[in-house]
Design a protein around this motif. Structure first.
Motif, mmCIF file in Angstrom:
data_model
loop_
_atom_site.group_PDB
_atom_site.id
_atom_site.type_symbol
_atom_site.label_atom_id
_atom_site.label_comp_id
_atom_site.label_asym_id
_atom_site.label_seq_id
_atom_site.Cartn_x
_atom_site.Cartn_y
_atom_site.Cartn_z
ATOM 1 N N VAL A 45 0.839 -1.200 0.000
ATOM 2 C CA VAL A 45 0.000 0.000 0.000
ATOM 3 C C VAL A 45 0.872 1.248 0.000
ATOM 4 O O VAL A 45 0.616 2.203 -0.754
ATOM 5 N N VAL A 46 1.910 1.255 0.845
ATOM 6 C CA VAL A 46 2.824 2.401 0.868
ATOM 7 C C VAL A 46 3.455 2.600 -0.514
ATOM 8 O O VAL A 46 3.578 3.734 -1.005
ATOM 9 N N ALA A 47 3.821 1.496 -1.158
ATOM 10 C CA ALA A 47 4.427 1.589 -2.489
ATOM 11 C C ALA A 47 3.447 2.176 -3.504
ATOM 12 O O ALA A 47 3.837 2.944 -4.391
ATOM 13 N N ARG A 48 2.185 1.829 -3.366
ATOM 14 C CA ARG A 48 1.171 2.351 -4.291
ATOM 15 C C ARG A 48 0.956 3.847 -4.058
ATOM 16 O O ARG A 48 0.818 4.615 -5.018
ATOM 17 N N PHE A 49 0.946 4.253 -2.796
ATOM 18 C CA PHE A 49 0.837 5.678 -2.498
ATOM 19 C C PHE A 49 2.045 6.433 -3.051
ATOM 20 O O PHE A 49 1.911 7.536 -3.591
ATOM 21 N N ALA A 50 3.227 5.842 -2.904
ATOM 22 C CA ALA A 50 4.437 6.471 -3.426
ATOM 23 C C ALA A 50 4.395 6.548 -4.948
ATOM 24 O O ALA A 50 4.805 7.556 -5.547
ATOM 25 N N GLU A 51 3.900 5.512 -5.587
ATOM 26 C CA GLU A 51 3.792 5.515 -7.046
ATOM 27 C C GLU A 51 2.874 6.638 -7.527
ATOM 28 O O GLU A 51 3.142 7.293 -8.535
ATOM 29 N N LEU A 239 7.220 11.224 4.981
ATOM 30 C CA LEU A 239 5.978 11.622 4.320
ATOM 31 C C LEU A 239 6.148 11.723 2.805
ATOM 32 O O LEU A 239 5.172 11.631 2.066
ATOM 33 N N ALA A 240 7.381 11.938 2.362
ATOM 34 C CA ALA A 240 7.638 12.065 0.930
ATOM 35 C C ALA A 240 7.874 10.712 0.262
ATOM 36 O O ALA A 240 8.196 10.660 -0.929
ATOM 37 N N THR A 241 7.675 9.633 1.004
ATOM 38 C CA THR A 241 7.893 8.291 0.449
ATOM 39 C C THR A 241 6.600 7.493 0.319
ATOM 40 O O THR A 241 6.645 6.297 0.062
ATOM 41 N N VAL A 250 -7.533 3.981 0.305
ATOM 42 C CA VAL A 250 -6.820 3.326 -0.786
ATOM 43 C C VAL A 250 -7.619 3.456 -2.082
ATOM 44 O O VAL A 250 -7.054 3.649 -3.162
ATOM 45 N N LEU A 251 -8.932 3.366 -1.972
ATOM 46 C CA LEU A 251 -9.766 3.506 -3.163
ATOM 47 C C LEU A 251 -9.602 4.892 -3.778
ATOM 48 O O LEU A 251 -9.562 5.041 -5.011
ATOM 49 N N THR A 252 -9.496 5.925 -2.943
ATOM 50 C CA THR A 252 -9.301 7.276 -3.455
ATOM 51 C C THR A 252 -7.975 7.399 -4.183
ATOM 52 O O THR A 252 -7.880 8.071 -5.221
ATOM 53 N N ILE A 253 -6.940 6.748 -3.673
ATOM 54 C CA ILE A 253 -5.640 6.769 -4.354
ATOM 55 C C ILE A 253 -5.724 6.050 -5.695
ATOM 56 O O ILE A 253 -5.186 6.518 -6.708
ATOM 57 N N GLU A 254 -6.390 4.905 -5.737
ATOM 58 C CA GLU A 254 -6.529 4.190 -7.010
ATOM 59 C C GLU A 254 -7.311 5.035 -8.026
ATOM 60 O O GLU A 254 -6.987 5.062 -9.213
ATOM 61 N N ASP A 255 -8.309 5.722 -7.538
ATOM 62 C CA ASP A 255 -9.088 6.605 -8.404
ATOM 63 C C ASP A 255 -8.201 7.732 -8.938
ATOM 64 O O ASP A 255 -8.304 8.115 -10.113
#
Length: 388
Positions: A45-51, A239-241, A250-255
């Motif tokens: 999940v952290v990796a997806r947020f970073a991506e 926070l920058a990672t 997580v759904l909002t990030i995928e969106d």
């Protein structure tokens, strides 16, 4: 003369200024589902947020030496975090020419108990930006979402300034050019230019902003959700990672990733700007040939190309009292929505009664062209009703 009801409706009649229209072809069912229900600290999940931050940097063309991070509370949370975490070291100026600039004025004056110099202007105008002092910190909106007024450029900001510049860019980012060397903190939220979901803000911090966080601790206590520093009082580099301060959707990030991928696929930032400008040009041409409507912005160079705010100048409406003007717009809006021709085109609730249409990059130019006859029809229908 009564205008004939149009027959062709916009295919996507969504012109709200927030949340804005989803990208063309959007489908909620098309979003990845595999990380839903996972813990916010899970490495995947952290990796997806970073991506998502990496992709956003690429699309928005954020300089490589800027740090990017998520903040809870959408754009309001992002700017509040910057105000609470960075101001107080030196005198501050606040540019307030529409609702959100006025909100930042209130935050600095009433909640932080600072004594800001406020550069203010009424609806439709910019204040005298030549008064901006490079020795002071500065808080300003690049684009006034509620007034349809934007700064035409950042020439009023000194390259060799001593203060930091905090820029509310939520309805400017992705829709119009940004002068990155002139700003130190840029905040925006997902639900504006690319039609993401609400609740998460993004901060872009220049090296000067990071240095302020590293070297300065405000006198007031900071709520956890607004805190940008670690236990040692320095900018929290984690926070920058992709790490977040509290649980985020997580759904909002995928969106959001879906929206950014679309922006990259159609040609990147230059194409997003072109689409916005094309949409605005259609609406501008309609205003110029339509006697009952005009821009709220009083100067051509300050007209927003994203959140286009309009005032009704026809004497049948302009002569009404404030309640009457708002009632007129409410009826006009109801006619449009009953026909499925346009949704959410009324002005911001604290702004002068009028219309506001979002012309950002997720809106199709053909839909802007299709909505203008419906605006004429709804106006004339409403005007005939009040005259009867």
């Amino acid at each position: 003369m009564m205008t004939t009801k149009p027959t062709q409706r916009p295919e996507r009649p969504w012109f709200s200024a927030g949340p804005t229209a989803k990208r063309p072809g959007y489908s909620l069912a098309g979003l990845p589902q595999d990380l839903l229900g996972r813990g916010i600290r899970a490495p995947e999940v952290v990796a997806r947020f970073a991506e998502a931050l990496t992709m956003t940097r690429r699309l928005l063309e954020v300089p490589a030496d800027f740090q990017m991070l998520y903040v809870p509370g959408s754009q309001t949370g992002a700017i509040e975090a910057a105000l609470w975490g960075m101001l107080g070291q030196r005198p501050v100026q606040v540019v307030a020419f529409e609702n959100f600039g006025k909100q930042w004025e209130t935050a600095v004056k009433d909640r932080l108990k600072l004594d800001p110099e406020v550069l203010s202007a009424g609806w439709g105008d910019l204040p005298d930006l030549s008064r901006v002092d490079p020795k002071k910190d500065l808080v300003f909106p690049w684009n006034g979402t509620t007034a349809g007024v934007r700064v035409p450029n950042a020439d009023f900001i000194a390259a060799d300034r001593e203060g930091i510049v905090i820029c509310d860019a939520t309805s400017a980012a992705f829709g119009m050019p940004m002068d990155w060397p002139k700003v130190d903190v840029v905040g925006f939220s997902f639900q504006k230019a690319l039609g993401g979901e609400a609740g998460i803000g993004v901060l872009c911090l220049s090296p000067r902003a990071v240095e302020r966080l590293d070297s300065y601790t405000p006198d007031w206590p900071l709520p956890k959700v607004l805190k940008l520093t670690d236990d040692k009082g320095r900018f929290d580099r984690a926070l920058a990672t992709g790490v977040v301060v509290n649980t985020m959707s997580v759904l909002t990030i995928e969106d959001w990733i879906d929206a950014v991928e679309w922006g990259l696929s159609v040609g990147g930032l230059a194409e997003l700007h072109r689409r916005t400008d094309a949409n605005f040009a259609v609406l501008e041409a309609w205003v110029e040939r339509t006697p009952w409507i005009d821009f709220l912005a009083n100067r051509i160079e300050t007209r927003s190309t994203t959140s286009v705010c309009l005032k009704i100048v026809d004497p049948r409406v302009a002569g009404l009292d404030e309640a009457g003007r708002y009632g007129f717009v409410t009826r006009l809006k109801a006619l449009l929505e009953a026909e499925g021709a346009a949704f959410d085109v009324e002005s911001y609730r604290k702004a002068p009664a009028g219309l506001r249409l979002w012309c950002g990059p997720t809106v199709e130019t053909a839909d802007v062209e299709a909505v203008t006859p419906w605006l004429d029809w709804a106006f004339e229908t409403t005007a005939a009703e009040i005259a009867a």
